[in-house]
Scaffold this motif. Structure first.
Motif, PDB file in Angstrom:
ATOM      1  N   TYR A  67       0.837  -1.206   0.000  1.00 34.54           N
ATOM      2  CA  TYR A  67       0.000   0.000   0.000  1.00 34.54           C
ATOM      3  C   TYR A  67       0.870   1.254   0.000  1.00 34.54           C
ATOM      4  CZ  TYR A  67      -3.046   3.627   1.948  1.00 34.54           C
ATOM      5  OH  TYR A  67      -3.719   4.803   2.187  1.00 34.54           O
TER       6      TYR A  67
ATOM      7  N   ASP B  67      -4.329   3.634  -4.202  1.00 30.93           N
ATOM      8  CA  ASP B  67      -4.115   2.233  -3.830  1.00 30.93           C
ATOM      9  C   ASP B  67      -4.689   1.261  -4.863  1.00 30.93           C
ATOM     10  OD1 ASP B  67      -6.783   2.614  -3.366  1.00 30.93           O
ATOM     11  OD2 ASP B  67      -6.739   2.131  -1.231  1.00 30.93           O
TER      12      ASP B  67
ATOM     13  N   PHE C 221      -2.033  -3.132   3.774  1.00 32.66           N
ATOM     14  CA  PHE C 221      -2.807  -1.918   4.021  1.00 32.66           C
ATOM     15  C   PHE C 221      -2.716  -1.531   5.497  1.00 32.66           C
ATOM     16  CE2 PHE C 221      -4.678  -3.286   0.099  1.00 32.66           C
ATOM     17  CZ  PHE C 221      -5.162  -2.130  -0.493  1.00 32.66           C
ATOM     18  N   PRO C 222      -2.922  -0.249   5.809  1.00 36.78           N
ATOM     19  CA  PRO C 222      -3.101   0.113   7.219  1.00 36.78           C
ATOM     20  C   PRO C 222      -4.340  -0.600   7.768  1.00 36.78           C
ATOM     21  CG  PRO C 222      -2.779   2.075   5.859  1.00 36.78           C
ATOM     22  CD  PRO C 222      -2.993   0.924   4.919  1.00 36.78           C
TER      23      PRO C 222
ATOM     24  N   LEU D 206      -6.072   0.547  10.360  1.00 34.39           N
ATOM     25  CA  LEU D 206      -6.999   1.590  10.783  1.00 34.39           C
ATOM     26  C   LEU D 206      -6.705   2.884  10.044  1.00 34.39           C
ATOM     27  CD1 LEU D 206      -6.581   0.979  14.634  1.00 34.39           C
ATOM     28  CD2 LEU D 206      -8.411   0.066  13.181  1.00 34.39           C
ATOM     29  N   GLU D 207      -7.708   3.697   9.877  1.00 25.21           N
ATOM     30  CA  GLU D 207      -7.508   5.053   9.355  1.00 25.21           C
ATOM     31  C   GLU D 207      -8.215   6.024  10.282  1.00 25.21           C
ATOM     32  OE1 GLU D 207      -9.151   5.742   5.514  1.00 25.21           O
ATOM     33  OE2 GLU D 207     -10.922   4.496   5.870  1.00 25.21           O
TER      34      GLU D 207
ATOM     35  N   TYR E 170     -10.486   6.380  15.137  1.00 24.82           N
ATOM     36  CA  TYR E 170     -10.029   5.415  14.146  1.00 24.82           C
ATOM     37  C   TYR E 170     -11.202   4.567  13.645  1.00 24.82           C
ATOM     38  CZ  TYR E 170      -5.088   6.380  14.842  1.00 24.82           C
ATOM     39  OH  TYR E 170      -3.859   6.984  14.865  1.00 24.82           O
ATOM     40  N   HIS E 171     -11.163   4.286  12.343  1.00 28.51           N
ATOM     41  CA  HIS E 171     -12.115   3.374  11.719  1.00 28.51           C
ATOM     42  C   HIS E 171     -11.341   2.250  11.060  1.00 28.51           C
ATOM     43  CE1 HIS E 171     -15.901   5.907  11.764  1.00 28.51           C
ATOM     44  NE2 HIS E 171     -14.979   6.803  12.087  1.00 28.51           N
TER      45      HIS E 171
ATOM     46  N   MET F 176     -10.071   0.200   8.165  1.00 31.13           N
ATOM     47  CA  MET F 176      -9.913   0.550   6.760  1.00 31.13           C
ATOM     48  C   MET F 176     -10.669  -0.435   5.873  1.00 31.13           C
ATOM     49  SD  MET F 176      -6.481   1.787   4.883  1.00 31.13           S
ATOM     50  CE  MET F 176      -6.569   2.730   3.362  1.00 31.13           C
ATOM     51  N   HIS F 177     -10.687  -1.716   6.244  1.00 27.78           N
ATOM     52  CA  HIS F 177     -11.485  -2.706   5.512  1.00 27.78           C
ATOM     53  C   HIS F 177     -12.771  -2.973   6.302  1.00 27.78           C
ATOM     54  CE1 HIS F 177      -7.971  -3.241   2.986  1.00 27.78           C
ATOM     55  NE2 HIS F 177      -8.648  -4.073   2.222  1.00 27.78           N
TER      56      HIS F 177
ATOM     57  N   ARG G 134      -0.309  -2.597  10.459  1.00 29.38           N
ATOM     58  CA  ARG G 134      -0.657  -3.078   9.122  1.00 29.38           C
ATOM     59  C   ARG G 134      -1.690  -4.194   9.208  1.00 29.38           C
ATOM     60  NH1 ARG G 134       4.750  -5.262   7.166  1.00 29.38           N
ATOM     61  NH2 ARG G 134       4.806  -5.745   9.404  1.00 29.38           N
TER      62      ARG G 134
END
Length: 592
Positions: A275, A285, A429-430, A432-433, A451-452, A454-455, A477
């Protein structure tokens, strides 16, 4: 029988055969003593001939009353056609009609039922059942069927079992907005339509099904665009006792199989990029790697002079556009205006022409000499005859802007060829975002954000990063991966959390209280206590995958009855109001 043959199969080998056909009148040509009719069904077109000297008078006269799209049945003899049509499979023959029945008359269609129609999109959406009669739409639906059948065949041969999961489920706060369905029998309570069968496929792994798949309808109440509909179809898959490598191998194999069987294209092993690499090199991405124009970061070679715009920027980054060194000032100014559009949001753009003689001409010659610009060319891998375009500003925003420009230039230069396929995996991928509070601004927005996932909240973190959850959650990650094809994400998945303790920890860092986590997902965490195996999976977006394989960017023509950009089905006029008595029965009172 309404027909002995269909309208696409008759040829010279059938001459003198008595046949019965049925279909729609495509067009008719009346020459007075002779009448020709093109009869169409799903399989093709066959020409009918009504001859005053050879056809019974009543049948001959009836043929003169036919209009476009009349549904008819005819009986007759296959004869050799005098003026052959090599453009269609039935072009060597025609049917001398002896009997005809009008099965249904038709109004004149609001647009022509031909490959090149005079109907606009709105009118064709309203009369979608007529649009489906046109070859481009019909063939798109048949193409979709072929892809789906190959998917089922491939996965079934690998011992995957297709299992149906419920459509009436529980609403959850994560992800996009749910479509909700009121329950008549449970006053004041609602079902949700599934955004994906995520928790159910995990429960199937707990249940020991080992390999599951489903071609399933999913629902998200989101704003629409060319590749998004409120209801869409996923190829949803899950496997037990697997690691990431197992999943990548299975579904890379599926994609290779589809490319070979559907398009006749052989693809080597898919590249894998992280990513972070994707964002740094392509600005998004889901990079399109059918062409180059990779990003070259210029901070080290552009922030040492007295150009305040670059010196104040977090990131200075450029791309080399092949063969664009001959762009006129008018063309360059048009591109500068393009990146300044609100949809892109850049404040300006610097350019450098790479002349054939090895010199450079830029819009910032006042600040940078030839040696400086040569360093820019090196960083962006520019060659003589190329043009370098440079943006600057906040890192994430600037990368997104340059990514948009890269895709626009590739489109203009014809580099996004629909018959070329360049798949890859994006990994790491991270987990969390961080999302700022949209109701606030500045520092308050950051402090009130959270934080949410990411997936989604069931994605497993990389084992070596779990300790970072407590100290630096943004650096954790995910054990997640996306498959990208021609600049479109066509599938994504992850290794799932399969133990209660880790899942509880994940919910904690997502801001759930223990009570909220139990209320929303207690059933899943309870299941984990009964011997949940390690498991993971992936879901493909079937609509998008089919469209890309079909050489299109928009998914609508590959869906039988799509919605418009407002989420409406203009053919049946949905959504619509419902009767007051029905609302009362559902315990719903509208305040109007």
């Amino acid at each position: 029988m309404y027909r002995s043959h269909h309208c696409g199969e008759l040829n010279a080998s059938h001459i003198n055969t008595e046949v019965t056909l049925a279909g729609w009148v495509q067009k008719s040509r009346d020459k007075g003593f002779m009448n020709w009719v093109d009869l169409r069904d799903r399989y093709g077109i066959t020409q009918l001939i009504f001859d005053e000297s050879r056809t019974e008078k009543s049948v001959f006269e009836l043929a003169k009353t036919l209009g476009r799209e009349f549904v008819i049945q005819v009986k007759g003899t296959v004869i050799e056609r005098e003026s052959k049509n090599t453009a269609i499979p039935t072009g060597e023959i025609e049917i001398l009609v002896s009997e005809m029945t009008i099965l249904n008359a038709a109004l004149t269609p609001p647009f022509t039922i031909e490959d090149e129609t005079d109907g606009g999109e709105d009118i064709r959406m309203k009369y979608r059942y007529l649009d489906i009669r046109r070859n481009p739409v019909k063939n798109s639906l048949l193409f979709r069927h072929k892809v789906a059948m190959e998917v089922r065949k491939y996965l079934s041969d690998l011992d995957f079992c297709e299992v149906e999961t419920p459509y009436l489920i529980k609403s959850t706060p994560e992800g996009a907005r749910d479509f909700v369905v009121p329950s008549r029998m449970n006053e004041g309570q609602f079902y949700a339509l599934p955004q994906s069968p995520q928790t159910f496929k995990q429960l199937l792994m707990v249940g020991g099904m080992d390999k599951y798949f489903q071609i399933v309808k999913c629902f998200r109440d989101e704003d629409l665009r060319a590749d998004r509909q409120p209801e869409f179809t996923q190829i949803d898959c899950e496997m037990a006792f697997v690691e990431q490598e197992d999943i990548l191998n299975v579904f890379e194999g599926l994609t290779r199989h589809l490319l070979k069987e559907i398009k006749g294209v052989e693809v080597a092993k898919f590249p894998r990029i992280t990513y972070d690499y994707a964002m740094k090199t392509y600005g998004n991405d889901k990079p399109d790697i059918r062409f180059g124009m990779e990003f070259g970061e210029l901070n080290a070679v552009a922030q040492h002079k007295e150009f305040p715009v670059f010196n104040a920027a977090e990131l200075v980054v450029g791309i080399a556009v092949p063969g664009a060194g001959n762009y006129t000032r008018k063309e360059i100014d048009a591109l500068i205006d393009w990146v300044k559009r609100p949809q892109v949001g850049a404040s300006g753009m610097v350019y450098v022409k790479c002349n054939e003689d090895g010199t450079y001409k830029s819009s910032v010659d006042k600040f940078y000499d030839q040696d400086d610009l040569a360093q820019w060319a090196k960083a962006t891998q520019a060659q003589a005859g190329d043009m370098i375009f440079v943006l600057s500003g906040p890192a994430n925003k600037t990368r997104a802007q340059l990514s948009a420009l890269r895709m626009e230039l590739a489109t203009r230069l014809g580099l996004r060829k629909p018959d070329e396929f360049a798949p890859l995996w994006v990994v790491d991928f991270p987990l969390l975002e961080f999302v700022e509070d949209p109701s606030l601004t500045g520092e308050q927005a950051k402090q009130s954000g959270r934080y949410h996932a990411m997936h989604h909240p069931f994605t497993s973190p990389k084992p070596e990063d779990i300790s970072l959850l407590a100290t630096d959650p943004g650096k954790v990650r995910a054990n997640a991966y996306d498959m990208v094809l021609n600049g479109n994400e066509i599938g994504g998945g992850s290794i799932r959390i399969h133990d209660k303790a880790t899942q509880e920890l994940m919910f904690k860092y997502l801001g759930f209280t223990p009570e909220e986590a139990k209320a929303q997902f207690g059933f899943l965490m309870d299941a984990f206590q009964f011997g949940a195996p390690p498991h993971g999976g992936l879901a493909f977006g079937l609509d998008r995958l089919v469209a890309i394989l079909g050489g299109q960017e928009t998914i609508r023509d590959f869906i039988a009855f799509p919605k418009n950009n407002s989420g409406r089905d203009v053919m049946i006029d949905a959504p619509s109001t419902i009767d007051e008595a029905q609302l009362k029965e559902l315990h719903i009172q509208l305040d109007i």
